[in-house]
Enzyme design. Structure first.
Site, PDB file in Angstrom:
ATOM      1  N   GLN A   1      47.586  27.477  47.956  1.00 53.24           N
ATOM      2  CA  GLN A   1      46.672  26.345  48.198  1.00 53.24           C
ATOM      3  C   GLN A   1      46.451  26.114  49.687  1.00 53.24           C
ATOM      4  O   GLN A   1      46.167  25.002  50.099  1.00 53.24           O
ATOM      5  CB  GLN A   1      47.217  25.073  47.539  1.00 53.24           C
ATOM      6  N   HIS A   2      46.583  27.187  50.493  1.00 51.21           N
ATOM      7  CA  HIS A   2      46.366  26.998  51.932  1.00 51.21           C
ATOM      8  C   HIS A   2      44.930  26.596  52.224  1.00 51.21           C
ATOM      9  O   HIS A   2      44.631  26.037  53.267  1.00 51.21           O
ATOM     10  CB  HIS A   2      46.755  28.250  52.714  1.00 51.21           C
TER      11      HIS A   2
ATOM     12  N   LYS B   1      40.604  29.734  43.776  1.00 54.86           N
ATOM     13  CA  LYS B   1      39.488  30.421  43.136  1.00 54.86           C
ATOM     14  C   LYS B   1      39.947  31.705  42.480  1.00 54.86           C
ATOM     15  O   LYS B   1      40.761  32.441  43.043  1.00 54.86           O
ATOM     16  CB  LYS B   1      38.460  30.749  44.235  1.00 54.86           C
TER      17      LYS B   1
ATOM     18  N   LYS C   1      42.024  38.630  49.002  1.00 48.44           N
ATOM     19  CA  LYS C   1      40.607  38.973  48.933  1.00 48.44           C
ATOM     20  C   LYS C   1      39.755  37.922  49.648  1.00 48.44           C
ATOM     21  O   LYS C   1      38.915  38.245  50.486  1.00 48.44           O
ATOM     22  CB  LYS C   1      40.237  39.003  47.439  1.00 48.44           C
TER      23      LYS C   1
ATOM     24  N   ASP D   1      36.505  36.079  54.479  1.00 50.62           N
ATOM     25  CA  ASP D   1      36.282  34.729  55.018  1.00 50.62           C
ATOM     26  C   ASP D   1      35.610  33.798  54.029  1.00 50.62           C
ATOM     27  O   ASP D   1      34.653  33.090  54.368  1.00 50.62           O
ATOM     28  CB  ASP D   1      35.470  34.813  56.328  1.00 50.62           C
TER      29      ASP D   1
ATOM     30  N   LYS E   1      44.132  32.651  39.336  1.00 47.64           N
ATOM     31  CA  LYS E   1      43.640  33.481  38.235  1.00 47.64           C
ATOM     32  C   LYS E   1      44.039  32.866  36.908  1.00 47.64           C
ATOM     33  O   LYS E   1      45.077  32.210  36.825  1.00 47.64           O
ATOM     34  CB  LYS E   1      44.236  34.898  38.317  1.00 47.64           C
TER      35      LYS E   1
ATOM     36  N   TYR F   1      23.721  51.096  41.806  1.00 51.21           N
ATOM     37  CA  TYR F   1      23.301  51.044  43.217  1.00 51.21           C
ATOM     38  C   TYR F   1      23.612  52.355  43.944  1.00 51.21           C
ATOM     39  O   TYR F   1      22.859  52.772  44.823  1.00 51.21           O
ATOM     40  CB  TYR F   1      23.930  49.845  43.929  1.00 51.21           C
TER      41      TYR F   1
HETATM   42  N1  GLU Z   1      37.108  37.821  38.768  1.00 47.58           N
HETATM   43  C1  GLU Z   1      36.496  38.184  39.995  1.00 47.58           C
HETATM   44  C2  GLU Z   1      37.515  38.811  40.918  1.00 47.58           C
HETATM   45  O1  GLU Z   1      38.500  39.361  40.499  1.00 47.58           O
HETATM   46  C3  GLU Z   1      35.700  37.057  40.620  1.00 47.58           C
HETATM   47  C4  GLU Z   1      36.472  35.822  40.994  1.00 47.58           C
HETATM   48  C5  GLU Z   1      35.592  34.665  41.438  1.00 47.58           C
HETATM   49  O2  GLU Z   1      34.399  34.820  41.583  1.00 47.58           O
HETATM   50  O3  GLU Z   1      36.179  33.585  41.635  1.00 47.58           O
HETATM   51  O4  GLU Z   1      37.340  38.844  42.102  1.00 47.58           O
END
Ligand code: GLU
Length: 468
Positions: free
Chosen positions: A63-64, A69, A93, A98, A105, A239
């Protein structure tokens, strides 16, 4: 069942990089650990009246920065260890690209094929309810997204459940990867695969690295194999193909195919829809073992399925010179060493598949700003460009056609801005990793990426102070 403990694998990579940072042991331990682990079980009524007990998790690794997310995975293989590993990867990640979020998760232990749509909706809504009750979801707290086994549909259910229970003006920001009509953003579906493409392109544009591999610079003309034709694998392949690379092999659950003359992606997807399998497609040949495409001849191997696919058992046989980790954790640490020994270039997951969360960040910003990208500027820009084009016409003999005017004076819409923001992010992040590789005289981009992530998170912790 894999014998590799996923969270331990992530931490091995962390430890390898930590020695290149200046932080003390205690702070490193705090960065590494999962701060909160929520394990929940709940009953769900099946369509036939029976009751199933469902098991789920939400892990907030760090939670820094808030909110935390990360996606929610639906798979019969999900467990606490996997959710913790994936949450940790999210922190690193986000730091690398940034994106100002901590990592999290979620996981629900179900095989989606065993449930009807309405059962999946009940599971998703109940899981969301449990998250709300314990404070594990909210636009400023923890923001889920799609992952393996989930998509826009599930995110829509999550938002709706949240909205039913909370009076929150920013409710739409409680989850990303939503349908456009519910506060989603254009470009999110393809974002991870698009980011994978940008990352591979950046890597292939570095002359010295390609030379060391005995490859030409650039994506064009390179052959690739993809494992997993889900959302990420499909878009990455799309792509890359558009940029002139050739797909020569595919691995899916039912087996592997190979065709040195190239495999048509759209036709293959159509074929699989009709027959339920990739086997027997066009002129391709079926390889003896299910995941043999991983060890097939190609320049770029793209594991885009699940973790621990390239292991100590098969890494020796991998022929690809570039391993592009579109999945989370596809290469175990012993496999990594074997590949490195062989001189392969590994584009690490923490960087390469970050495009999803980058565009999730854009979506979240859109939601809390309550305005679509481009809404304020598109027409203004178009009018300004047209004025400039008129001046150019006045200064020359050139008269632009209506079509040319439309093209040249196009203001950026939401998709254009998202795509450009994603491209910029992937380029900058790659540059940072390459710089760190040079600075520490490393051959390994994964370690360089971890050093970068640890440094960024460590500085945050230092500035936060330790309470009380
Ligand atoms: N599940 C994706 C990941 O592993 C996206 C996570 C997200 O968008 O919060 O990066």
């Amino acid at each position: 069942m894999s014998t590799y403990k996923f969270y331990e694998q992530v931490n091995k990579n962390f430890d390898k990089a930590a020695v290149y940072t200046r932080f003390d042991k205690g702070l490193l331990a705090q960065i590494k650990i999962c701060n909160t682990v929520y394990h929940v079980t709940f009953p769900v009524r099946r369509d036939d009246g029976r009751i199933d007990v469902i098991e789920g998790w939400r892990v907030e690794h760090s939670q820094h920065k808030l909110p935390t997310k990360g996606g929610i995975r639906y798979s019969h293989k999900v467990d606490e260890d996997e959710t913790m590993a994936l949450a940790a990867l999210m922190s690193y990640k986000c730091a690398l690209v940034d994106v100002p979020f901590g990592g999290a998760k979620g996981g629900v232990k179900i095989s989606t094929r065993d449930y009807s749509e309405s059962e999946l909706e009940r599971i998703t809504r109940r899981y969301t309810y449990e998250l709300i009750k314990k404070g594990f979801i909210g636009p400023g707290v923890d923001v889920p997204a799609p992952d393996y086994g989930t998509g826009a549909r599930e995110m829509g259910w999550i938002l709706d459940t949240y909205r039913q229970m909370k009076d929150d003006i920013n409710a739409e920001g409680c989850v990303t990867g939503k349908p456009i009509q519910q506060g989603g953003i254009r470009g999110r579906t393809e974002a991870t695969g698009r980011g994978v493409y940008f990352g591979i392109r950046e890597a292939c544009n570095i002359k010295e690295d390609m030379k060391a591999l005995g490859l030409e610079t650039g994506v064009e003309g390179k052959t690739f194999v993809v494992q997993g034709l889900g959302n990420v694998g499909y878009h990455a392949a799309k792509y890359l193909t558009e940029a002139g690379a050739k797909m020569v092999g595919v691995a899916e659950m039912e087996g592997s195919i190979y065709d040195e003359d190239g495999i048509d992606l759209e036709k293959l997807v159509q074929f699989r829809k009709e027959t339920g399998s990739i086997i027997g497609f066009g002129g391709s040949k079926e390889l003896p073992n299910r995941s043999d495409a991983l060890i097939a001849e190609c320049d770029i191997l793209i594991p885009a399925a699940l973790e621990s696919q390239i292991t100590g058992d098969n890494a020796h046989a991998v022929k690809a010179k570039i391993i592009a980790e579109a999945a989370n954790g596809p290469t175990t640490s012993d496999a990594h060493e074997i590949l490195k020994e062989r001189g392969a270039l590994i584009l690490p997951d923490t960087y390469l598949n970050a495009g999803g969360v980058v565009v999730s960040y854009f979506e979240w910003l859109k939601d809390i700003q309550h305005v679509r990208y481009g809404r304020m500027s598109k027409r203004y820009d178009e009018t300004s460009y047209k004025k400039i084009l008129k001046v150019i016409e006045g200064l020359s003999d050139r008269k632009f056609t209506e079509e040319e005017l439309g093209d040249l004076a196009k203001g950026a819409d939401e998709y254009d801005l998202v795509d450009s923001g994603l491209e910029e992010t992937m380029i900058t992040a790659y540059q940072q990793i390459v710089d760190i590789r040079r600075e520490h005289n490393l051959t390994d981009l994964r370690t360089a990426a971890f050093i970068n992530a640890i440094n960024k998170i460590g500085i945050m912790y230092e500035q936060m102070g330790i309470f009380p």
